[in-house]
Motif scaffolding. Structure first.
Motif, PDB file in Angstrom:
ATOM      1  N   ASP A 232       1.146   4.292  -2.743  1.00 60.01           N
ATOM      2  CA  ASP A 232       0.923   5.699  -2.383  1.00 60.01           C
ATOM      3  C   ASP A 232       2.182   6.541  -2.578  1.00 60.01           C
ATOM      4  O   ASP A 232       2.114   7.676  -3.064  1.00 60.01           O
ATOM      5  CB  ASP A 232       0.467   5.795  -0.917  1.00 60.01           C
ATOM      6  CG  ASP A 232      -0.885   5.125  -0.682  1.00 60.01           C
ATOM      7  OD1 ASP A 232      -1.629   4.940  -1.663  1.00 60.01           O
ATOM      8  OD2 ASP A 232      -1.178   4.772   0.478  1.00 60.01           O
TER       9      ASP A 232
ATOM     10  N   GLN B 298       0.843  -1.199   0.000  1.00 59.78           N
ATOM     11  CA  GLN B 298       0.000   0.000   0.000  1.00 59.78           C
ATOM     12  C   GLN B 298       0.879   1.250   0.000  1.00 59.78           C
ATOM     13  O   GLN B 298       0.649   2.197  -0.749  1.00 59.78           O
ATOM     14  CB  GLN B 298      -0.920   0.012   1.226  1.00 59.78           C
ATOM     15  CG  GLN B 298      -1.838   1.234   1.287  1.00 59.78           C
ATOM     16  CD  GLN B 298      -2.950   1.164   0.251  1.00 59.78           C
ATOM     17  OE1 GLN B 298      -3.755   0.245   0.258  1.00 59.78           O
ATOM     18  NE2 GLN B 298      -2.994   2.126  -0.665  1.00 59.78           N
ATOM     19  N   GLU B 299       1.890   1.233   0.847  1.00 63.20           N
ATOM     20  CA  GLU B 299       2.790   2.383   0.892  1.00 63.20           C
ATOM     21  C   GLU B 299       3.554   2.536  -0.417  1.00 63.20           C
ATOM     22  O   GLU B 299       3.811   3.658  -0.873  1.00 63.20           O
ATOM     23  CB  GLU B 299       3.773   2.245   2.057  1.00 63.20           C
ATOM     24  CG  GLU B 299       3.114   2.410   3.422  1.00 63.20           C
ATOM     25  CD  GLU B 299       4.114   2.452   4.570  1.00 63.20           C
ATOM     26  OE1 GLU B 299       3.660   2.523   5.706  1.00 63.20           O
ATOM     27  OE2 GLU B 299       5.342   2.409   4.316  1.00 63.20           O
TER      28      GLU B 299
END
Lengths: 196, 592
Positions: free
Chosen positions: B141, B137-138
């Motif tokens: 993003d 997820q990071e």
């Protein structure tokens, strides 16, 4: 739920990666947090391989502590001993009943293990042994051995057969799907009595 | 509304690039970074993505895309950045126009590399912003943020993954609006003072780089949300980043944490504020003490410990050892091992691998072999034991030539794969020829990049996006350079290979020998046939064991003296027939 830790080990080329992928995606489909970690690359060429799947309400480390695997799935007999230290004291072990002789033994550099079965029984008194390759050949292709093993894993995880099958439908090419679904069902059926 | 997927960080990088409107993408495969571009190829409707011939070219192509105003991406493993550092070190002076993101995958623990390096050191060296995602997820993003940041500050951005993040899959919300991004390309303007790094302009750029770095330091300390304090027990404050953060959450989860998603330029003010609010500061990072040294340089006291964290891959167990040392409130569980006396299981050339015959011959000829990077590095290990050295991509040729210049008299050769030759073999063979060497360069030509998982290359006739491509003829290249001795041999013909290699290794002129044979896996030949040993004919001479084929195993009960007869495992045999050629007693034949 409490995080469940599953370690899958085997020999490069045996299909451990597809199995762990389907396991992890099934956990995700069940709405859990999940992490799946594996090592590719040089190890693929017939070396010892490991992948780890953790699922629960919230999962941080993708690596499982030593001695903390709730389930150790070994795609090859000797590999179960090699990775024994990852298994929790209360953990279960599923062993595929096949021997792949390492090159170090077949070329005579290192001695073979002569008391493998005794050692396995001593280390894993409650292990489930599964002859997945014979079942896969009966089903029609030895390469779906990994889905026979997935079927056996399904008995030891909190997900319904339908959820597993949904994942397989999304993950496996259509022309191979029926064969793999059959392999899964056979693996699930043959190990079902072994667990509560 | 969320749009959840289950992705590795490598896949997340590709998905984010698609969403960010990346137009130009170039990479060279290398574990653990390879899947980034394998995934990106699915988005070739809007992204021009390619396998470059090496990382330096990949970086140059991505820089070109950025200079023309398009969002651009390049990706490589850590050692690839060594190759690509030259263009980066100057483009950081020039500064990006279209957003340029460079994804580097480090390999802590050396799972599949020739060394261990910490690319964070090179991010500081190049004065570029560095993002360090802890999970997929990071990664997703931070890629989006990196493209934005690159354009806003006109700076190339680096996103650093590690083997563990690259190859760990986690849930990723790619957003309900996920789709091809349409970032408006920046208009290209011819501007010599901006784009020509000649000394008079570079001196002005140098000043600009310092200003930019300080502006970015303010951004990393007070604007970005990827650097954050997670409040907890303030008796200990832990500064961490990348995958180490996840281990800290498991092992030190109750304490205050400063999580740095953007660790360069180092957010000094944020670190100072965090340190002031906790009793003791501990830094937990994987590989070099990059953050710890910066914290100490600020005059902040850091918890000293004997637990070594500064090399190899971290894991929760190592942090538990650290906690037992500095807090003394945990027991290290006794781990029960059962692997005593087990034979090791190293990686091995596949059964049927087209490289096996060459190594059998080179071993027999007792040649000195400078090796290179690829599956064929495995030719170094017993029983083949054919390769003497391996350094880096393309090094075999220069290494062999240097040995010749040093007066090493033995039969000398370099062994290099086709993809590695395209990557950095051309210059090596040119140097041997130009400087009067006699090195034989042997190209293992299987028309695929094998070790990283069968990527196409300039010998394959196809590109990453599936387009037809011209096939480079390595022999013709060598002849065009001026090589007089160029031979092509079938990889599966051991007798002819021995004859040619004897002649070339003993010749006083340099030569190029191309060994042609398909990769058994990529050609779909793993079940092409099965051989068996006739026990009544096998004299237990052991010749076939010297091939190091995983399908040839010792007979268990048929020991003749101290020797063993051979048997062939029908499950593993792929029917290549090398063993038939080395058996002098006609004991091996095809059964299927």
């Amino acid at each position: 739920m409490k995080t469940m830790n599953i370690t899958l080990v085997g020999v490069g080329g045996q299909g451990t990666l597809l199995t762990s992928d389907i396991l992890a995606k099934t956990a995700a489909l069940a709405g859990l947090d999940v992490k799946k970690s594996e090592i590719h690359g040089m190890a693929q060429r017939g070396g010892s391989v490991i992948s780890q799947v953790r699922f629960g309400d919230e999962v941080h480390s993708p690596i499982i502590h030593e001695g903390a695997s709730d389930l150790l799935v070994s795609f090859e007999r000797m590999e179960a001993l090699r990775w024994r230290h990852l298994l929790a004291p209360t953990g279960q072990c599923l062993i595929n009943d096949i021997d792949l002789i390492p090159i170090t033994v077949s070329s005579g550099q290192q001695p073979a293990v002569t008391d493998l079965q005794e050692r396995l029984e001593a280390e894993f008194p409650d292990a489930v042994f599964l002859d997945a390759i014979s079942i896969a050949i009966e089903v029609g292709n030895q390469r779906c051995m990994n889905m026979v093993i997935a079927g056996a894993i399904s008995n030891l995880t909190p997900f319904s057969a339908e959820l597993w099958q949904d994942t397989m439908k999304n993950r496996i090419p259509a022309k191979l799907l029926d064969l793999n679904l059959e392999a899964f069902s056979r693996g699930r059926a043959v190990t079902a009595p072994a667990v509560v | 509304m969320s749009n959840e997927m289950f992705l590795s960080a490598n896949e997340a990088v590709a998905y984010a690039s698609y969403k960010a409107g990346c137009k130009v993408a170039s990479a060279y495969p290398g574990t653990p970074s390879t899947e980034i571009f394998e995934t990106l190829a699915r988005f070739s409707d809007t992204i021009n993505c390619e396998w470059a011939v090496n990382e330096k070219v990949a970086m140059e192509v991505a820089i070109g895309g950025s200079m023309a105003g398009a969002r651009s991406l390049c990706a490589m493993k850590h050692v690839g950045l060594n190759v690509a550092l030259d263009p980066l070190m100057t483009y950081t002076f020039v500064g990006a126009l279209g957003g340029l993101v460079i994804v580097i995958a480090d390999d802590p623990g050396i799972h599949s590399s020739q060394n261990e390096q910490d690319s964070r050191v090179l991010a500081r060296f190049a004065r570029v912003p560095l993002f360090e995602p802890s999970n997929s997820q990071e990664a997703f993003d931070m890629m989006l943020e990196a493209y934005e940041l690159s354009e806003r500050f006109q700076v190339p951005c680096m996103v650093r993954l590690t083997t563990r993040t690259s190859h760990t899959s986690t849930k990723v919300d790619v957003g309900a609006d996920f789709g091809p991004g349409h970032a408006a390309p920046k208009p290209y303007i011819k501007d010599v003072a901006r784009n020509v790094a000649a000394p008079m302009f570079a001196r002005m750029m140098r000043v600009k780089v310092r200003q930019r770095t300080e502006e970015l330091r303010t951004y990393s300390a007070s604007e970005t949300t990827v650097n954050r304090i997670e409040e907890g027990d303030r008796s200990l404050g832990i500064i961490t980043a990348s995958i180490a953060y996840e281990y800290v959450k498991d092992v030190f989860g109750e304490f205050s944490i400063l999580k740095l998603g953007m660790s360069n330029p180092f957010p000094a003010e944020l670190v100072r504020r965090f340190a002031a609010g906790v009793e003791r500061v501990l830094v937990v990072e994987e590989l070099d003490p990059v953050m710890e040294e910066q914290v100490r340089a600020m005059g902040i006291e850091v918890v000293e410990h004997k637990t070594e964290l500064d090399m190899m891959e971290l894991n929760p167990g190592r942090l538990l050892t650290l906690r037992a040392e500095i807090l003394g409130d945990v027991e290290i569980p006794v781990v029960h091992r059962a692997d005593v006396g087990l034979p090791s299981r190293p990686p091995v050339l596949c059964s049927g691998c087209s490289h096996r015959g060459l190594f059998y011959v080179l071993s027999k000829l007792k040649a000195t072999v400078a090796g290179d990077i690829g599956c064929y590095t495995l030719g170094a290990f017993a029983p083949l034991s054919a390769i003497d050295s391996v350094i880096c991509m393309g090094a075999s040729i220069g290494n062999a030539f240097g040995m010749e210049k040093a007066g090493h008299k033995n039969r000398l050769c370099a062994v290099i794969g086709d993809s590695t030759f395209f990557h950095s073999g051309y210059t090596g063979i040119q140097n041997v020829l130009y400087n009067g060497g006699s090195v034989t360069t042997i190209v293992l030509d299987n028309r695929i990049t094998g070790m990283t998982g069968h990527q196409v290359n300039p010998g394959s006739g196809e590109t990453l996006s599936g387009a037809v491509a011209p096939i480079t003829d390595i022999g013709a290249v060598a002849r065009a350079m001026g090589y007089q001795r160029v031979e092509t041999v079938d990889a599966f013909d051991i007798e002819r290979m021995e004859e040619v290699l004897k002649a070339e290794l003993d010749a006083d002129q340099p030569s190029v020998v191309i060994i042609k044979g398909p990769c058994r896996i990529s050609a779909g030949l793993m079940q092409a046939g099965t051989f068996a040993v006739d026990a009544t004919k096998c004299k237990a001479c052991g010749a076939c064991f010297k091939l190091g084929c995983p399908a040839i195993v010792r007979g268990e009960t048929t020991a003749v003296g101290k020797r063993f007869q051979a048997t062939i495992d029908p499950v593993q045999c792929s029917g290549c027939g090398f063993c038939v050629q080395v058996c002098r007693f006609d004991a091996i034949s095809r059964i299927r």
